[in-house]
Design an enzyme around this catalytic site. Structure first.
Site, mmCIF file in Angstrom:
data_model
loop_
_atom_site.group_PDB
_atom_site.id
_atom_site.type_symbol
_atom_site.label_atom_id
_atom_site.label_comp_id
_atom_site.label_asym_id
_atom_site.label_seq_id
_atom_site.Cartn_x
_atom_site.Cartn_y
_atom_site.Cartn_z
ATOM 1 N N ARG A 93 0.793 -1.198 0.000
ATOM 2 C CA ARG A 93 0.000 0.000 0.000
ATOM 3 C C ARG A 93 0.839 1.267 0.000
ATOM 4 O O ARG A 93 0.352 2.348 -0.243
ATOM 5 C CB ARG A 93 -0.871 -0.005 1.277
ATOM 6 C CG ARG A 93 -2.084 -0.906 1.166
ATOM 7 C CD ARG A 93 -2.765 -1.056 2.507
ATOM 8 N NE ARG A 93 -2.203 -2.202 3.235
ATOM 9 C CZ ARG A 93 -2.648 -2.560 4.442
ATOM 10 N NH1 ARG A 93 -3.576 -1.846 5.064
ATOM 11 N NH2 ARG A 93 -2.140 -3.613 5.051
ATOM 12 N N GLY A 94 2.134 1.106 0.300
ATOM 13 C CA GLY A 94 3.001 2.250 0.563
ATOM 14 C C GLY A 94 3.146 3.270 -0.549
ATOM 15 O O GLY A 94 3.498 4.419 -0.302
ATOM 16 N N ASP B 183 14.428 -1.434 0.309
ATOM 17 C CA ASP B 183 15.193 -1.697 1.528
ATOM 18 C C ASP B 183 16.158 -2.857 1.250
ATOM 19 O O ASP B 183 17.228 -2.644 0.693
ATOM 20 C CB ASP B 183 14.162 -1.999 2.634
ATOM 21 C CG ASP B 183 14.763 -2.097 4.012
ATOM 22 O OD1 ASP B 183 15.650 -1.306 4.327
ATOM 23 O OD2 ASP B 183 14.338 -2.969 4.796
ATOM 24 N N VAL C 194 11.424 4.737 8.419
ATOM 25 C CA VAL C 194 10.707 5.974 8.115
ATOM 26 C C VAL C 194 9.201 5.739 7.945
ATOM 27 O O VAL C 194 8.769 4.625 7.679
ATOM 28 C CB VAL C 194 11.274 6.645 6.840
ATOM 29 C CG1 VAL C 194 12.708 7.093 7.065
ATOM 30 C CG2 VAL C 194 11.181 5.721 5.637
ATOM 31 N N ARG D 110 0.882 6.806 7.856
ATOM 32 C CA ARG D 110 0.783 6.811 6.388
ATOM 33 C C ARG D 110 0.373 8.161 5.805
ATOM 34 O O ARG D 110 0.779 8.530 4.727
ATOM 35 C CB ARG D 110 -0.287 5.811 5.943
ATOM 36 C CG ARG D 110 0.271 4.517 5.477
ATOM 37 C CD ARG D 110 -0.825 3.735 4.767
ATOM 38 N NE ARG D 110 -0.782 2.333 5.135
ATOM 39 C CZ ARG D 110 0.110 1.469 4.670
ATOM 40 N NH1 ARG D 110 1.040 1.850 3.844
ATOM 41 N NH2 ARG D 110 0.078 0.209 5.042
#
Ligand code: IMP
Ligand code: MG
Length: 179
Positions: free
Chosen positions: A45-46, A105, A155, A167
């Site tokens: 969803r990021g 990441d 973060v 979010r």
């Protein structure tokens, strides 16, 4: 997974994010000048806020699709096994595709998604990540465009969460645990 007490220290402000997206969209437009309709694939969803800003600044015809992979759960640790929870709705064979990730990441997520999408034979496959933490990389992958390279910090904000919190912050903040 327990959510530890924390505070958020602003790292990248919303004006800085917006200026960076402006610059990136110029480069993306140049890469896809011959594209009739670009398929923009957001990783849920990021990436939802990033993709929304990106497509509005792109000024070209786009089709928006989403793919969702299994994530960290509520932990700050990366899980190595990437599973597809929700696949694309559309067919990408012969299409020009831009994958939009919030943050790279370890790189396992982006590497897995790019391999999967490449197997579907798009004409052109490119990727963009808002944030990159190269010091954490385990899989050999680099997004074609990167918004900001950041140190090994956890973060939140601008679509990115910590256990579903943070979010909707308009900026990127660093999570600082207070216990
Ligand atoms: P990777 O597979 O290790 O590259 O992890 C990719 C996913 O982990 C990203 O799409 C994020 O959803 C999540 N992630 C990685 N770093 C952070 C972070 O600092 N905050 C929140 N989520 C993160
Ligand atoms: Mg993600």
């Amino acid at each position: 997974m327990t959510k530890h007490p924390y505070v958020i220290d602003q790292m990248i402000g919303s004006a800085e994010i917006s200026a960076r997206i402006d610059a990136l969209t110029q480069e993306i437009k140049a890469e896809f000048t011959d594209t009739r309709k670009l398929v923009v694939v957001g990783l849920l969803r990021g990436s939802f806020i990033f993709i929304a800003d990106l497509v509005r600044q792109l000024e070209m015809e786009v089709e928006v699709d989403f793919i969702e992979t299994s994530s960290y759960g509520n932990s700050t640790e990366s899980s190595r096994e990437v599973r597809i929870l929700k696949d694309l709705r559309g067919d990408i064979e012969g299409r020009d595709v831009l994958v939009v990730e919030d943050i790279v990441d370890t790189g396992h997520t982006l590497a897995h998604v790019l391999t999967l999408l490449r197997s579907r034979q798009p004409a052109k496959l490119r990727s963009i990540a808002l944030l990159d933490k190269p010091s954490r990389r385990e899989a050999e992958v680099t997004a074609d465009w990167i918004g900001f390279t950041i140190p090994d910090e956890f973060v939140v904000g601008y679509g990115i969460d910590y256990a579903q919190a943070g979010r909707n912050l308009p900026y990127i903040g660093k999570v600082r645990f207070t216990e």
